[in-house]
Design an enzyme around this catalytic site. Structure first.
Site, PDB file in Angstrom:
ATOM      1  N   CYS A   1      -1.891   2.604  -5.810  1.00 19.73           N
ATOM      2  CA  CYS A   1      -3.170   2.419  -5.368  1.00 19.73           C
ATOM      3  C   CYS A   1      -4.364   3.569  -4.364  1.00 19.73           C
ATOM      4  O   CYS A   1      -3.617   4.023  -3.649  1.00 19.73           O
ATOM      5  CB  CYS A   1      -3.391   1.182  -4.920  1.00 19.73           C
ATOM      6  SG  CYS A   1      -3.128  -0.112  -5.361  1.00 19.73           S
ATOM      7  N   ILE A   2      -5.349   3.761  -4.610  1.00 12.21           N
ATOM      8  CA  ILE A   2      -6.149   4.836  -3.516  1.00 12.21           C
ATOM      9  C   ILE A   2      -7.385   4.055  -3.640  1.00 12.21           C
ATOM     10  O   ILE A   2      -7.794   2.944  -3.984  1.00 12.21           O
ATOM     11  CB  ILE A   2      -6.580   6.085  -4.216  1.00 12.21           C
ATOM     12  CG1 ILE A   2      -6.853   5.934  -5.795  1.00 12.21           C
ATOM     13  CG2 ILE A   2      -5.193   6.843  -4.917  1.00 12.21           C
ATOM     14  CD1 ILE A   2      -7.449   7.567  -5.713  1.00 12.21           C
TER      15      ILE A   2
END
Lengths: 411, 102
Positions: free
Chosen positions: B101-102
């Site tokens: 996830c960013i």
């Protein structure tokens, strides 16, 4: 009267209070917002404190100054959410019933997750910059640090503002150049990812910048422990990296309240529908900002875009309509690259950051994925926008909740 | 792109991950493991089964999660699939590379 309760008066919760106090029928709905703290911190400012670019006063204001007067601000600690019976159990005994609940309790660092991280060297030669205390301690350390191995490190993903550690590396480079001691400092960027960032095109651009600034990168590093005696970080594969000064981003986790309430996943994030922002387990609970487990960045811009979508869906929910507003994962982040320049990236669940112009296709004035002074001024201006527009729910002109693909070069 | 392995044609992306889980079978898994210089033991298969179960549940994978799975701890996971264990293990299991996830 029906009651809507917002848990958390940080970026996301404050924005929801400001949106909903205007949109809900106030003859039918009471709005409460609960937070045990009194201060609202502009968290992006933590990045600038260590380098003496911002002062504490620039980034701290009072929570109550941003909560509308017709919203009840409750400054108390929450013991747990009793979701099956629709009430909040406060520490000390009070109960607060709700018809609708918005969870906006954010995420925070958990250095205790890694052996030795919060050990003897914590805030002596091992620092975080994701808390006010950490940033200030690091500022004091940097002021008279004589140089050596500076290691900038990410423990594991996801983290808040995933570009912040890179920005820290770039700003550190500038800081030591200005202090005329860059030749005395080795900077190494250590990440559990396979490259500087998670998306290919921005990784290429950012790795080029790291190289240009003589910052070494160690990728695929999964930390097992901080060895306080030898001053090294050690990974599960046996790799060891020595440091004189370690600036780490510890594991990020959602609030322990989720664990106490049985509402979180293994990192205390609340399982949330990534489009509607409704909790997966309880129809009358919605989740916004860093508290969710959705695969979007944990960042203020994301919370801002989510707030617009969530406001629509709350209104649909109240009218028993389909939750038709759909979040696309939109994030928009400035990346400070030092020397008064910055990059800008704009992306969502399906589109990675690319080159182009923003917010006007073909015009700009901001350039995507390219260093410019204009982007840097944009980043600094953002603090004003944050306090004066964003928290109050005032729309930012020309910036839409869902991402715009015009003016972007996808191939 | 297409690739022939263990007498079967599979579709993979540029990093070598299967793009269609339905094309995976145990022989494909064995062959992919060989390409990554790993001889699969019982313990490896338990990890692969776990990864595939989580994938079918659409539950995101992480090293932490595997460490808490009860199948292996993180140290063991690294010794089974040295260097980048999650990436290697998911490739062999025929599921997409976990997106951080960013």
């Amino acid at each position: 009267m029906k009651r809507l309760v917002i848990l958390g008066a940080g970026t996301a919760g404050t924005m929801m209070a400001n949106h909903l106090h205007k949109k809900l029928n106030r003859k039918e709905w009471t709005i409460d917002i609960v937070d045990e703290r009194k201060e609202h911190h502009y968290q992006p400012g933590y990045l600038f404190l260590p380098f003496d670019i911002y002062k504490p006063d620039d980034i701290i204001k009072s929570i109550k100054d941003f909560i509308p007067s017709d919203v009840n601000l409750i400054t108390k600690k929450i013991d747990r959410i009793v979701a099956d019976e629709n009430y909040i159990q406060m520490t000390g005994g009070d109960q607060l019933h709700y018809d609708l609940l918005i969870i906006a309790t954010g995420a925070k660092i958990a250095p205790e997750e890694i052996e030795g991280m919060k050990g003897a060297e914590w805030h002596k030669t091992v620092f975080d910059f994701y808390t006010f205390e950490g940033s200030i301690a690091l500022r004091n350390k940097l002021r008279d640090w004589q140089g050596g191995n500076l290691v900038i490190h990410i423990t594991e993903m996801p983290i808040k503002c995933p570009v912040a550690p890179l920005e820290f590396a770039f700003l550190a480079d500038s800081y030591f150049i200005n202090k005329k001691m860059r030749d005395k400092v080795n900077i190494t960027y250590v990440t559990p990812l396979s490259g500087a960032f998670t998306k290919p095109k921005s990784t290429a651009a950012l790795e080029h910048l790291l190289q240009e600034k003589n910052i070494a990168i160690e990728s695929d590093f999964a930390i097992a422990e901080v060895n306080n005696e030898n001053k090294t970080i050690v990974d599960y594969g046996g790799k060891e990296i020595p440091f004189d000064l370690l600036v780490t981003v510890p594991t990020n986790k959602g609030d322990e309240l989720m664990e106490r309430s049985g509402l979180g996943d293994e990192l205390n994030y609340v399982p949330t529908n990534k489009e509607t922002l409704q909790s997966k387990d309880h129809a009358n609970i919605f989740v916004i900002g860093d508290a969710t487990n959705i695969p979007a960045s944990k960042a203020g811009s994301v919370a801002h875009f989510e707030a617009e979508i969530l406001t629509e869906n709350i209104l649909h929910y109240i009218k028993n309509e389909k939750l038709s507003a759909s979040f696309d994962g939109h994030a928009n982040c400035f990346i400070e690259t030092g020397k008064s320049k910055a990059l800008l990236i704009d992306f969502n669940y399906t589109h990675e950051p690319v080159n182009g112009t923003f917010p006007f296709a073909g015009v700009g004035p901001l350039q995507l994925l390219k260093e410019s002074k204009m982007n840097h001024w944009g980043k600094l201006a953002f603090r004003w926008i944050y306090w004066n527009m964003l928290l109050k729910g005032t729309p930012i002109p020309f910036v839409t909740a869902n991402m715009n693909t015009a003016g972007k070069h996808f191939n | 792109m297409e690739k022939t392995i263990a007498n079967k044609t599979i579709t993979v992306n540029e990093e070598g991950y299967l793009t269609n889980f339905a094309e995976w079978n145990k022989e494909v898994g064995e062959a992919l493991a060989k390409e990554n210089h790993i001889d699969l033991t019982n313990k490896h298969w338990q990890v692969i089964d776990y990864i595939q179960d989580e994938f079918k549940k659409e539950s995101p994978l992480s090293i932490r999660k595997i460490g808490k799975s009860g199948v292996v701890d993180i140290k063991e996971f690294y010794s089974l699939f040295p260097s980048g264990p999650l990436k290697t293990a998911t490739k062999i299991a025929g599921v997409p590379k976990p997106a951080s996830c960013i």
